[in-house]
Design an enzyme around this catalytic site. Sequence first.
Site, PDB file in Angstrom:
ATOM      1  N   ARG A  27       0.798  -1.211  -0.025  1.00  0.00           N
ATOM      2  CA  ARG A  27       0.156  -0.088  -0.061  1.00  0.00           C
ATOM      3  C   ARG A  27       0.840   1.252  -0.001  1.00  0.00           C
ATOM      4  O   ARG A  27       0.626   2.484  -0.453  1.00  0.00           O
ATOM      5  CB  ARG A  27      -0.852   0.042   1.136  1.00  0.00           C
ATOM      6  CG  ARG A  27      -1.802   1.392   1.342  1.00  0.00           C
ATOM      7  CD  ARG A  27      -2.859   1.132   1.889  1.00  0.00           C
ATOM      8  NE  ARG A  27      -2.956   0.481   3.339  1.00  0.00           N
ATOM      9  CZ  ARG A  27      -2.331   0.776   4.442  1.00  0.00           C
ATOM     10  NH1 ARG A  27      -1.718   2.221   4.683  1.00  0.00           N
ATOM     11  NH2 ARG A  27      -2.342  -0.177   5.606  1.00  0.00           N
TER      12      ARG A  27
ATOM     13  N   TYR B 197     -15.699  15.216 -15.440  1.00  0.00           N
ATOM     14  CA  TYR B 197     -16.308  13.566 -15.519  1.00  0.00           C
ATOM     15  C   TYR B 197     -17.114  13.556 -14.424  1.00  0.00           C
ATOM     16  O   TYR B 197     -16.788  14.097 -13.325  1.00  0.00           O
ATOM     17  CB  TYR B 197     -15.258  12.768 -15.192  1.00  0.00           C
ATOM     18  CG  TYR B 197     -15.498  11.120 -15.096  1.00  0.00           C
ATOM     19  CD1 TYR B 197     -15.455  10.631 -16.540  1.00  0.00           C
ATOM     20  CD2 TYR B 197     -15.503  10.549 -13.975  1.00  0.00           C
ATOM     21  CE1 TYR B 197     -15.980   9.199 -16.158  1.00  0.00           C
ATOM     22  CE2 TYR B 197     -15.779   9.212 -13.989  1.00  0.00           C
ATOM     23  CZ  TYR B 197     -15.955   8.623 -15.152  1.00  0.00           C
ATOM     24  OH  TYR B 197     -16.268   7.126 -15.204  1.00  0.00           O
TER      25      TYR B 197
ATOM     26  N   LYS C 207      -7.978   4.392 -19.473  1.00  0.00           N
ATOM     27  CA  LYS C 207      -8.517   5.025 -20.661  1.00  0.00           C
ATOM     28  C   LYS C 207      -7.000   4.888 -21.755  1.00  0.00           C
ATOM     29  O   LYS C 207      -6.696   3.899 -21.825  1.00  0.00           O
ATOM     30  CB  LYS C 207      -8.688   6.531 -20.933  1.00  0.00           C
ATOM     31  CG  LYS C 207      -9.964   6.823 -19.826  1.00  0.00           C
ATOM     32  CD  LYS C 207     -11.138   5.897 -20.135  1.00  0.00           C
ATOM     33  CE  LYS C 207     -12.231   6.037 -18.872  1.00  0.00           C
ATOM     34  NZ  LYS C 207     -12.412   7.040 -18.179  1.00  0.00           N
TER      35      LYS C 207
ATOM     36  N   ASP D 100      -7.304  17.380 -15.185  1.00  0.00           N
ATOM     37  CA  ASP D 100      -7.432  15.921 -15.645  1.00  0.00           C
ATOM     38  C   ASP D 100      -7.162  15.605 -17.269  1.00  0.00           C
ATOM     39  O   ASP D 100      -7.686  16.597 -17.974  1.00  0.00           O
ATOM     40  CB  ASP D 100      -9.067  15.613 -15.363  1.00  0.00           C
ATOM     41  CG  ASP D 100      -9.504  14.336 -15.644  1.00  0.00           C
ATOM     42  OD1 ASP D 100      -8.618  13.728 -16.674  1.00  0.00           O
ATOM     43  OD2 ASP D 100     -10.404  13.701 -15.271  1.00  0.00           O
TER      44      ASP D 100
HETATM   45  C1  LIG Z   1     -12.847   7.603 -16.828  1.00  0.00           C
HETATM   46  C2  LIG Z   1     -12.643   8.860 -16.452  1.00  0.00           C
HETATM   47  C3  LIG Z   1     -12.211   9.251 -15.059  1.00  0.00           C
HETATM   48  C4  LIG Z   1     -12.690   8.086 -14.111  1.00  0.00           C
HETATM   49  O1  LIG Z   1     -11.608   7.164 -14.206  1.00  0.00           O
HETATM   50  P1  LIG Z   1     -11.992   5.766 -13.660  1.00  0.00           P
HETATM   51  O2  LIG Z   1     -10.697   5.061 -13.869  1.00  0.00           O
HETATM   52  O3  LIG Z   1     -13.150   5.159 -14.332  1.00  0.00           O
HETATM   53  O4  LIG Z   1     -12.024   5.748 -12.239  1.00  0.00           O
HETATM   54  C5  LIG Z   1     -11.831  10.555 -14.676  1.00  0.00           C
HETATM   55  N1  LIG Z   1     -11.761  11.352 -15.597  1.00  0.00           N
HETATM   56  C6  LIG Z   1     -12.166  11.192 -16.762  1.00  0.00           C
HETATM   57  C7  LIG Z   1     -11.899  12.416 -17.911  1.00  0.00           C
HETATM   58  C8  LIG Z   1     -12.466  10.102 -17.258  1.00  0.00           C
HETATM   59  O5  LIG Z   1     -12.519   9.950 -18.618  1.00  0.00           O
END
Ligand SMILES: *Cc1c(COP(=O)(O)O)cnc(C)c1O
Length: 395
Positions: A59, A112, A209, A184
């Site tokens: 962790r 998101y 992604k 982000d």
């Molecule tokens: C999918 C996504 C998230 C969240 O990510 P997870 O891996 O599903 O928790 C946050 N920001 C953006 C822009 C995303 O496309």
Amino acid sequence: MQDEHQGFDTEAVHAGSEPDPHFGAVSVPIYQSSTFAFDSVDQGAGRFAGTESGYIYTRMGNPTVAALEEAVALLEHGHGAIATSSGMAAISNVFFTYLEANSHIVGTDSVYGPSRVVVEKYFSRFGVESSFVDTSQPDNIKKAIRPETVMLYIETPENPTIRLTDIAACVEIARENGLLLVVDNTFATPLLQRPLELGADIVVHSMTKFLNGHADVVAGIIVTSTEEQWARLRRALNHHGGCIDPHQAWLVHRGLRTLGLRVRQAQENAIAIAEFLRQHPAVEWVRYPGSPDYAQRELAERQMEGPGAILCFGVKRGLEGGRKIMEAVNLATLAVSLGGVETLIEHPASMTHASMSTEDREAAGITDNLIRLAVGCENTEDLIADIGQALETLV
Ligand SMILES: *Cc1c(COP(=O)(O)O)cnc(C)c1O
């Protein structure tokens, strides 16, 4: 921070991938271990005190995870990184670490969904207030700032409307007002956009992604610009969990090595598809940073090194037209998410945003006929043939 960088692909292939010291394995070994043995009581004490390097408990750190963190930090031109179990774990850890009781955060209105829910529903219980505004207009940000504002949280390009926020303008606003600027960067990836180079403080990613890129892992990461931020976020995550598993980290690191190849191929497809859609009689409009009529083209060219692999377009016949396309595509897969090697198609008005009223959707720029395409790495002509045959059902 490293001053001299090699080419993006060279770094993606090699970063964090030194041959293993025990047997020379070229692929980073998967250290699937929860805990690490100490040679002596003194060594254990030294590791806890931080006077001795080495691992203690997964962790708090793990060699396989560290290799991935080193690679992403390098690609983002950051100081250091902290990998997490999901993108939301990364985002939540940043909020948890920096939002004080009764503080205020300004964010992009169409971030998101869960990123906004975490603030509005959970942090509000501790007196945190928020203003989510259209950050594509910097004046909206300036107007929303209060004396107790501590963070500016933006997402660009934003989803599913493909609007951009000017990162350099946000850096200026954040500096003037003493705010932490968090970006982000999931949609653009470090191949196309590096917010830390522009002066942002922290970058977060859903590695689910593009960074992993194969639609088989859920994971996230935080990249910081300073040691102080890194140490603070690292300590916070050590305490409240949300760490990544070593096997998950290894899978993401494997995917990361081809990030440049994948994003360039997907982007090439997206450029061709956007042009095809612009000419098609069943398409009313196309929004893609690479299109000549894109409203924020100047900003796209200044801030991004390419238009990316995600676009949206409006079809004839509104809601019904959108639904019809969803039913008619064969190669493009009907699914949420993005950034994998396979092309995904989504109709927000009948799927992800169906619970919102038409008026609320329109206000957020999500028209009933909007279709989002997250373009993958298939051959261009096959994707165009598939989308083309689906569009024929509307003419
Ligand atoms: C999918 C996504 C998230 C969240 O990510 P997870 O891996 O599903 O928790 C946050 N920001 C953006 C822009 C995303 O496309």
